[in-house]
Design an enzyme around this catalytic site. Structure first.
Site, mmCIF file in Angstrom:
data_model
loop_
_atom_site.group_PDB
_atom_site.id
_atom_site.type_symbol
_atom_site.label_atom_id
_atom_site.label_comp_id
_atom_site.label_asym_id
_atom_site.label_seq_id
_atom_site.Cartn_x
_atom_site.Cartn_y
_atom_site.Cartn_z
ATOM 1 N N ARG A 261 63.754 4.332 76.473
ATOM 2 C CA ARG A 261 64.982 4.244 75.660
ATOM 3 C C ARG A 261 64.959 5.405 74.681
ATOM 4 O O ARG A 261 64.266 5.343 73.675
ATOM 5 C CB ARG A 261 64.976 2.898 74.924
ATOM 6 C CG ARG A 261 66.311 2.486 74.326
ATOM 7 C CD ARG A 261 66.120 1.323 73.363
ATOM 8 N NE ARG A 261 65.606 1.817 72.098
ATOM 9 C CZ ARG A 261 64.867 1.104 71.246
ATOM 10 N NH1 ARG A 261 64.533 -0.129 71.508
ATOM 11 N NH2 ARG A 261 64.451 1.644 70.115
ATOM 12 N N HIS A 265 67.771 1.164 69.617
ATOM 13 C CA HIS A 265 68.107 -0.014 70.418
ATOM 14 C C HIS A 265 69.624 -0.162 70.521
ATOM 15 O O HIS A 265 70.190 -0.285 71.599
ATOM 16 C CB HIS A 265 67.490 -1.263 69.801
ATOM 17 C CG HIS A 265 67.996 -2.526 70.400
ATOM 18 N ND1 HIS A 265 67.697 -2.906 71.683
ATOM 19 C CD2 HIS A 265 68.826 -3.488 69.909
ATOM 20 C CE1 HIS A 265 68.302 -4.052 71.956
ATOM 21 N NE2 HIS A 265 68.990 -4.420 70.900
ATOM 22 N N TYR A 274 59.467 1.973 63.639
ATOM 23 C CA TYR A 274 58.433 1.380 64.476
ATOM 24 C C TYR A 274 57.880 2.272 65.586
ATOM 25 O O TYR A 274 56.974 1.870 66.284
ATOM 26 C CB TYR A 274 58.924 0.053 65.072
ATOM 27 C CG TYR A 274 60.247 0.136 65.825
ATOM 28 C CD1 TYR A 274 60.286 0.552 67.149
ATOM 29 C CD2 TYR A 274 61.443 -0.211 65.210
ATOM 30 C CE1 TYR A 274 61.486 0.628 67.836
ATOM 31 C CE2 TYR A 274 62.655 -0.150 65.894
ATOM 32 C CZ TYR A 274 62.675 0.273 67.201
ATOM 33 O OH TYR A 274 63.862 0.347 67.874
HETATM 34 C C1 LIG Z 1 68.067 -14.934 73.676
HETATM 35 C C2 LIG Z 1 68.157 -13.697 72.843
HETATM 36 N N1 LIG Z 1 67.247 -13.470 71.894
HETATM 37 C C3 LIG Z 1 67.309 -12.371 71.111
HETATM 38 C C4 LIG Z 1 68.311 -11.453 71.278
HETATM 39 C C5 LIG Z 1 68.388 -10.225 70.388
HETATM 40 N N2 LIG Z 1 68.089 -9.026 71.158
HETATM 41 C C6 LIG Z 1 69.068 -8.283 71.688
HETATM 42 S S1 LIG Z 1 68.477 -7.057 72.636
HETATM 43 C C7 LIG Z 1 66.876 -7.498 72.340
HETATM 44 C C8 LIG Z 1 65.760 -6.730 72.968
HETATM 45 C C9 LIG Z 1 65.911 -6.673 74.452
HETATM 46 O O1 LIG Z 1 64.894 -5.893 74.992
HETATM 47 P P1 LIG Z 1 64.836 -5.552 76.537
HETATM 48 O O2 LIG Z 1 64.939 -6.809 77.331
HETATM 49 O O3 LIG Z 1 63.651 -4.712 76.744
HETATM 50 O O4 LIG Z 1 66.161 -4.732 76.818
HETATM 51 P P2 LIG Z 1 66.604 -3.345 76.188
HETATM 52 O O5 LIG Z 1 67.439 -3.683 74.982
HETATM 53 O O6 LIG Z 1 65.384 -2.572 75.869
HETATM 54 O O7 LIG Z 1 67.448 -2.695 77.218
HETATM 55 C C10 LIG Z 1 66.836 -8.596 71.490
HETATM 56 C C11 LIG Z 1 65.608 -9.229 71.000
HETATM 57 C C12 LIG Z 1 69.259 -11.726 72.288
HETATM 58 N N3 LIG Z 1 70.276 -10.889 72.525
HETATM 59 N N4 LIG Z 1 69.166 -12.825 73.056
#
Ligand SMILES: Cc1ncc(C[n+]2csc(CCOP(=O)(O)OP(=O)(O)O)c2C)c(N)n1
Ligand SMILES: Cc1ncc(C[n+]2csc(CCOP(=O)(O)OP(=O)(O)O)c2C)c(N)n1
Ligand SMILES: [Mg+2]
Ligand SMILES: [Mg+2]
Lengths: 381, 329, 381, 329
Positions: A261, A265, A274
């Site tokens: 990424r 985020h 971080y």
């Molecule tokens: C059930 C849930 N918990 C927390 C969140 C908050 N949140 C949004 S994106 C994210 C991280 C997701 O990481 P990843 O699966 O690696 O996908 P990326 O964003 O890196 O594409 C979090 C914790 C959420 N959207 N849904």
């Protein structure tokens, strides 16, 4: 996990050199590679433009896919005309491949709707924000395809598969693991496509798994493969093979696209809190677009103005996005009441009527303007 | 099950017959859940259906409720009409996220493009001497969630029709089955057309007080009304049948007439359906009410060990006690 | 998966012959084996007696552990004085090992309480009916042990581990898979002990996994091992090693105890609806108790009256259980209100007072007896 | 943060300071959640705490809410006092089963032997222009669940004290933080002792009507009361603070005095806290009420796209409209 890892499928090196792999090959021609290049450049421009629009206050939020273009285009372009996509909130490149209007992606992040495209005609389902939930939807949909008898017919125009996207962080959710179980138990025609971009907001991949993610699939009884997610040719080859496996009735595959990424985020995030700049530098050398450009340049045979014309196209896209975003129309609160149920309830009709009358009273009656206008100016607009 | 044949059925058999009709009527109807196939469900509601309609239509699921509902969402998107069984009320919670964030919202999120014709059957309530998590009444959680419809059947005839209407609904329906009434019997005459799904029924007309109830408490309230009649009191018993949307019109008409209302349910009182009914009734019948709406429900404590569940659950005495209090105002 | 499978750890054959295994050995003596025998016989008697009591209407339900005695005693006897257990609802043999009064197990199934034993002093936590939930509790508890610094100290009197039990069906629950992730991510001192008794009510193991269950652990980055769950020596050896691994700071292990549910799922179940008598016959030959008895008989060296004395003990236990069960006291509804919160709320106190007055009115006032007594006789008792 | 030092703090900083105090006060207090460590949480409520208290006490979790709560249950059983952060309201549902079937019931199931001193912090409510699932008000689901306690802070000073009181509570507490008020500031004088956790506060006394609210709506209601004062109306604003148990006594005293009550919350109206308040008030103030309790809440539809959230959410005008209607009875 460093590059050159035997566990990682790679067909185009970061320097743009094509390399062989015992199990996978990219069988397309340079024209197709040019197409990938164009897709990736346009996706990146869309992404850059959307990020800028968010900075200008035109979007509430944007989740950038910067750096993940090869993973998205390589997989998106491997889909056939019957396959169906279940995305997260970051698959702008896949949306692009499926012909979703970029402005509709922006609409969601601007807050004019919760997903403005038609999932049925585009075969690209709604963005899913609750992490991992769509993995089960994808699996259920694939079970439906199988029930429809559209797996293993041998007819390429009929056999279909599903691809479900999720991130590295999502692999920790119960739903994703249950999706593995259902997919395996019913031998559903599905490809689980995990973009391991190394981070789940601020949490590094090590928090979610202490072994390479692709090995998760072993435990559930179907194959897992790790592909260089910044190598569009490898992603395309690996995804094509997995989809074919699914369509022909051989069940699920888990693909870990090893990528990064490059941005925050989302626009709300501050990754300097971080992670180290070094890491970013390291990955910049593996840029998915640069390597294809290097390859195309080196291999020759492209039109002189190819790169320039793609640039022009990107500029046009950017302009369309900018003007289109500002022209996106806010929804009508009154109409929202109609979208809760197929068969409207008397109770909601009544709330709707009440609200329509209530809001009309501000417009019609100039004496009785909103009192809040005095108290909190600007919030009603 | 065609024409005007009448038969004497338990609620479990009536549901079975209704599901059979639904499976026959539309090839897109599929059932899914734990143990619903060979075993026919722990309450035998799906008995024989897998044998007759095959494993592709009556699907034994892995032991994962979120998986059952989440894959049903996907099947619905593919054009199927899944009817999911949750084995017992207390086991719906692992699927809660899929239900409230996905099933309930899909139509809305897609700006009306996609439908979610899913039925989630939940045997619910207490009174059968079961262990923990097998006697819950979780209807509030669903009735508070926009996008879901919620119904509860109270007798075999309704069960037969309501399950078919729920399956035919293009909106998602949470379907509560009062498990302690599974073996109650009634005469089913299929030539008598059913009421619409989202209507309450005045099961017993009366003039002194409106008793509002649903699911397992309908029988209790009818018994209470019979007992009250002996004491010269005329109670009107309304079987709500639909908990979301609530058929407010029927309720309000009754309470405007009687001036007194008592709501009865097994779920905990606080934020139980009784609170919403009390609020609505008071809003709409303010000048007719001669007493506040009284609520008889489970106490605001977790379900107790089964040996004392009869003390926890509203019974005829608790209902009549509230009736006395209301009429004494 | 047939016996003789190289994937299956076995140290005592169904015929009662001790066999070697390259990685595992039972290091105890015959006295210990006699102890296991006694534990298993008494567990079985407890189980038989409880089943009978349910038939007589004295229990609302009973979940029999018939056939799973070796899995439970072998693992339960591998625990040290600091280890802690998180069971399902079927671990009566483990409860036995931890010194839980069998009558307290019966209390739960009779419905006089929701778990009458003290989880702190017994180190045997409450039975958990929601499938898989306890796997996370066990993991969190193990994380606590690690935070307490009681892992890898080298002091056998201090190092501790957790054992979390669940069934084959439970492996499909999100919670169990999340427990694997947390345990792996924090390297928690835990043993996941899965009794694969081939059935989750009516669903065969194939519905939950198309590969041997113990391999699930691979995907999460810690070892999985399959042990003959009807071989108390092998179970003891494998569990001891896994616990030691956990205590010494080497993290989680997944044990699949390959066994069979010889009885119905619970007394409410009718397994003839979904499984064949053959299967039962097949497994009867692998009875966990018979093989230990055969071994002890063959190896000699036991007191003449050993088997007889265990029988007598079992008869005594049965008698205690029978009379004790009938003597179990129903709880007081009024007191239940006190157990919801540590700090009682005014709202509940008021409900409690109301209920106390209300129920007292039936007792004190002979005129105004319960009207329900007329309507539905017997239900108030 | 000791003695009588006063400082001007946002709610987010006040919560941070409160958590810091809790971590200092008891070594058994641990924090757990997604991104709460290095990042300090997406709202920076835990900023700096991992640096100062270490990874063993401020735990970045894998991305799994059921896992966060389920392991917190285990840690609580080991003697810890976990404070879990759910990143946004809409993401509490994957943990719902662990919360309602485990956290809420453990003390009861163990016949009082075991305690569950867990705090579950949930930034909640709308008004920040967020995408789906980031603006929910799920308090009913918890307030209906026996065994849980539920509170909502509305200002920095309360936030500072309430979080410490919640951590000190031996019962599980669902702690709602109104995310759109995270940046509101107030003067915190730590020498002024706090109110008990489970008490409502009469934030603005008045005589004509009782406005009942909590969390984000307290500011809205105070603004409404100010506006109403200009029109000569004296509204009493009660910040409920505790949603389970509700401080019924304070509410009833107020309504007996004013004879009028309006409840305001962001959550959908049907089965929102307003329904329970309306039911209780009507039960206990039947003869004092001059109008039915009116409810102003989110409509009974899923949260809308953010561009129109201001139309969905109760605002000063909607509150005053209800006040007008109540007083016109
Ligand atoms: C059930 C849930 N918990 C927390 C969140 C908050 N949140 C949004 S994106 C994210 C991280 C997701 O990481 P990843 O699966 O690696 O996908 P990326 O964003 O890196 O594409 C979090 C914790 C959420 N959207 N849904
Ligand atoms: C969440 C949940 N869903 C469903 C049930 C109903 N149920 C009780 S036991 C059981 C089967 C469990 O099978 P397994 O995990 O193999 O354990 P076993 O009973 O065989 O020991 C089911 C479905 C439950 N208790 N909890
Ligand atoms: Mg990621
Ligand atoms: Mg089993």
């Amino acid at each position: 996990m460093s590059y050159g890892d035997p566990e990682l499928v790679q067909l185009l090196s970061p320097e743009g050199v094509r390399v062989d792999h015992p199990d996978y090959a990219f069988t397309g021609d340079d024209e197709q590679i040019q197409g990938f290049y164009r897709d990736m450049v346009l996706t990146r421009r869309l992404d850059t433009e959307a990020t800028a629009l968010q900075r200008q206050g035109q979007l509430g939020l944007w989740a950038s896919c910067l750096g993940q273009e090869a993973a998205q285009i390589g997989s998106g372009r491997a889909l056939n005309g019957q396959d169906v996509v279940f995305p997260t909130y970051r698959e702008h490149g896949v949306a692009w491949c499926l012909g979703v209007d970029p402005l509709q992606l922006l609409g969601l992040f601007r807050g004019v709707d919760l997903g403005g495209w038609d999932p049925l005609s585009t075969r690209f389902h709604l963005y899913t924000i609750v992490i991992g939930a769509q993995a089960l939807h994808a699996t259920g949909y694939a079970m439906g395809i199988e029930r429809d008898g559209l797996v293993g017919t041998g007819d390429a125009k009929r056999d279909a598969a599903v691809i479900g996207y999720f991130g590295d962080g999502a692999t920790s959710q119960g739903d994703v693991n249950e999706a593995f179980i259902f997919a395996s138990s019913y031998n559903a025609p599905i490809v689980f496509f995990c973009q391991n971009n190394q981070w789940a907001i601020s949490e590094p991949i090590e928090r979610q798994s202490r072994i390479p993610l692709y090995r998760r699939a072993d435990g559930f009884g179907f194959p897992g493969v790790r592909v260089d997610g910044n190598d569009v040719l490898a992603v395309h080859a690996v995804t094509s093979q997995a989809l074919e496996r699914a369509r022909s009735g051989n069940g699920p595959t888990f693909i870990e696209a090893y990528t990064y990424r490059m941005g925050a985020h989302t626009t709300s995030d501050d990754p300097t809190k971080y992670r180290l700049a070094d890491e970013l530098e390291h990955w910049r050398l593996k840029d998915p677009i640069a390597r294809v450009r290097a390859h195309l340049t080196r291999s020759g045979g492209i039109e002189d103005d190819f790169f320039a014309s793609v640039e022009t196209e990107a500029d046009d896209l950017a302009a369309t996005i900018r003007s289109g975003c500002l022209a996106l129309v806010d929804p009508s609160m009154v109409e929202m009441f109609d979208q809760v149920y197929v068969d409207q309830t008397p109770h909601l009709s009544e709330q709707q009527r009440w609200y329509a009358d209530y809001s009309a009273s501000f417009e019609s009656d100039s004496d009785e303007t909103a009192r809040s206008a005095v108290e909190t100016p600007g919030r009603q607009g | 099950m065609t024409g005007s044949s009448a038969s004497n059925l338990t609620m479990a058999r009536a549901l079975n017959a209704g599901l059979r009709r639904a499976l026959e009527a539309d090839p897109k109807v599929v059932l899914a859940g734990e143990d619903i196939g060979k075993l026919g469900g722990v309450f035998r509601v799906t008995e024989g259906l897998q044998k007759d309609f095959g494993e592709h239509r009556v699907i034994d699921s892995p032991l994962a409720e979120s998986g059952i509902i989440g894959t049903a969402v996907g099947m619905a998107l593919r054009g199927y009409r899944p009817v999911c069984e949750i084995q017992f009320d207390g086991f719906v919670f692992p699927a809660f996220d899929q239900i409230v964030s996905q099933v309930a919202k899909f139509h809305y999120r897609s700006a009306g493009r996609l439908a979610m014709p899913i039925v989630i059957r939940i045997p619910s309530g207490g009174g059968i001497g079961a262990v923990e998590h097998h006697s819950e009444s979780p209807e509030t959680y669903f009735a508070h969630t926009p996008g879901l419809k919620v119904v509860a059947c109270s007798n075999p005839v309704d069960a037969y029709w309501m399950i078919q209407q729920a399956v035919a609904s293009d909106d998602p329906v949470i379907f509560f089955e009062p498990k302690r009434r599974y073996h109650d019997k009634a005469e089913l005459d299929t030539s008598v057309p059913p009421m619409p799904l989202h209507s309450a029924r005045v099961t017993r007309p009366g003039s002194d007080l409106s008793l509002l109830c649903y699911g397992p408490m309908v029988k209790t309230c009818l018994d209470a009304a019979t007992a009250a009649a002996d004491e010269g009191r005329s109670l009107e018993v309304i079987d709500l049948r639909t908990l979301s949307p609530i058929d407010t019109a029927t309720v309000v008409t009754s309470v405007r007439k009687t001036g007194h209302a008592v709501v009865v349910h097994e779920a905990p009182i606080s934020l139980g359906l009784g609170s919403e009914l009390a609020a609505r009734i008071t809003e709409q019948c303010f000048y007719s009410l001669e007493a506040p709406v009284l609520r008889v429900g489970g106490f605001d404590i977790p379900y107790p060990p089964s040996r004392i569940e009869d003390e926890y659950l509203p019974d005829l005495d608790r209902v009549l006690d509230a009736v006395d209090r209301s009429l004494a105002y």
